[in-house]
Design an enzyme around this catalytic site. Structure first.
Site, PDB file in Angstrom:
ATOM      1  N   ASP A  30      46.427  21.801  32.996  1.00 19.52           N
ATOM      2  CA  ASP A  30      45.982  20.954  32.831  1.00 19.52           C
ATOM      3  C   ASP A  30      46.350  19.649  33.413  1.00 19.52           C
ATOM      4  OD1 ASP A  30      43.239  20.455  30.075  1.00 19.52           O
ATOM      5  OD2 ASP A  30      44.433  18.759  30.438  1.00 19.52           O
ATOM      6  N   ASN A  86      35.891  25.011  24.435  1.00 17.91           N
ATOM      7  CA  ASN A  86      35.061  23.612  22.795  1.00 17.91           C
ATOM      8  C   ASN A  86      33.955  23.849  23.208  1.00 17.91           C
ATOM      9  OD1 ASN A  86      37.719  22.463  22.117  1.00 17.91           O
ATOM     10  ND2 ASN A  86      37.696  21.025  23.948  1.00 17.91           N
ATOM     11  N   GLN A  93      33.198  19.307  24.634  1.00 20.22           N
ATOM     12  CA  GLN A  93      33.127  19.775  25.852  1.00 20.22           C
ATOM     13  C   GLN A  93      33.043  18.102  27.352  1.00 20.22           C
ATOM     14  OE1 GLN A  93      30.189  22.670  26.907  1.00 20.22           O
ATOM     15  NE2 GLN A  93      31.661  23.386  28.922  1.00 20.22           N
ATOM     16  N   HIS A  99      35.447  27.134  30.625  1.00 22.58           N
ATOM     17  CA  HIS A  99      36.803  26.760  30.464  1.00 22.58           C
ATOM     18  C   HIS A  99      37.363  27.152  29.465  1.00 22.58           C
ATOM     19  CE1 HIS A  99      36.119  22.957  30.334  1.00 22.58           C
ATOM     20  NE2 HIS A  99      37.284  23.019  29.162  1.00 22.58           N
TER      21      HIS A  99
HETATM   22  P1  AMP Z   1      37.199  20.481  28.037  1.00 22.48           P
HETATM   23  O1  AMP Z   1      37.467  18.878  26.822  1.00 22.48           O
HETATM   24  O2  AMP Z   1      37.045  21.616  27.155  1.00 22.48           O
HETATM   25  O3  AMP Z   1      36.011  20.323  28.662  1.00 22.48           O
HETATM   26  O4  AMP Z   1      38.371  20.082  28.884  1.00 22.48           O
HETATM   27  C1  AMP Z   1      38.592  19.703  29.728  1.00 22.48           C
HETATM   28  C2  AMP Z   1      40.217  19.746  30.253  1.00 22.48           C
HETATM   29  O5  AMP Z   1      39.834  19.229  31.843  1.00 22.48           O
HETATM   30  C3  AMP Z   1      40.406  18.471  30.183  1.00 22.48           C
HETATM   31  O6  AMP Z   1      41.861  19.084  28.878  1.00 22.48           O
HETATM   32  C4  AMP Z   1      40.843  17.836  31.224  1.00 22.48           C
HETATM   33  O7  AMP Z   1      42.674  17.616  30.751  1.00 22.48           O
HETATM   34  C5  AMP Z   1      41.486  18.690  31.790  1.00 22.48           C
HETATM   35  N1  AMP Z   1      41.076  18.461  33.273  1.00 22.48           N
HETATM   36  C6  AMP Z   1      40.499  17.511  33.773  1.00 22.48           C
HETATM   37  N2  AMP Z   1      40.450  17.276  35.354  1.00 22.48           N
HETATM   38  C7  AMP Z   1      41.597  18.342  35.426  1.00 22.48           C
HETATM   39  C8  AMP Z   1      41.587  17.922  37.036  1.00 22.48           C
HETATM   40  N3  AMP Z   1      41.541  18.669  37.733  1.00 22.48           N
HETATM   41  N4  AMP Z   1      43.164  19.053  36.673  1.00 22.48           N
HETATM   42  C9  AMP Z   1      43.427  20.079  35.719  1.00 22.48           C
HETATM   43  N5  AMP Z   1      42.730  19.390  34.586  1.00 22.48           N
HETATM   44  C10 AMP Z   1      42.155  18.836  34.229  1.00 22.48           C
END
Ligand code: AMP
Ligand code: ZN
Length: 113
Positions: A30, A86, A93, A99
């Site tokens: 992440d 989430n 989310q 994910h």
């Molecule tokens: P969610 O809030 O459950 O949708 O989580 C999305 C997650 O994706 C967050 O923890 C972000 O930090 C992560 N994220 C977003 N863009 C990237 C990326 N390009 N590479 C790695 N993690 C990412």
């Protein structure tokens, strides 16, 4: 889905720190880790959220879930970990590609915020 950031990661169109990959799933760090170990486990297939799962995805998601313990072992999370999904607006989310957050190497708290 061409505009989906996690599809782009799965397709290597944008860089990420991949820790595991096979024909069905990708695991990568992440960008904003919330624990010393924080990786995201995604199916390569674009599925927007838990709410969008179909019966035909059963085997794929079962496979992903069975893989979690192997990924956790690879990341040396022998003391335990948390797996989080989430979903939707109330679930906070932000990326609309299914994910699972795998977090470890610190003591978690409960209830989550
Ligand atoms: P969610 O809030 O459950 O949708 O989580 C999305 C997650 O994706 C967050 O923890 C972000 O930090 C992560 N994220 C977003 N863009 C990237 C990326 N390009 N590479 C790695 N993690 C990412
Ligand atoms: Zn996607």
């Amino acid at each position: 889905m061409t505009e989906c950031i996690f599809c782009k990661i799965a397709n290597k169109d944008i860089p990420s720190k991949i820790v595991y990959e096979d024909d069905r799933i990708v695991v990568f760090h992440d960008l904003q880790p919330q624990a010393p170990v924080h990786v995201l486990i995604i199916p390569k297939k674009h599925i927007s959220s838990m709410d969008d799962l179909q019966v035909e995805d059963t085997e794929l998601i079962g496979y992903l879930m069975v893989k979690v313990k192997d990924i956790a072992a690879e990341l040396e999370l022998e003391n335990g970990y948390r797996l989080v999904n989430n979903c939707g607006e109330d679930g906070l989310q932000t990326v609309k590609h299914l994910h699972f957050h795998l977090l470890g190497k610190r003591k978690m708290t409960w209830p989550p915020g």
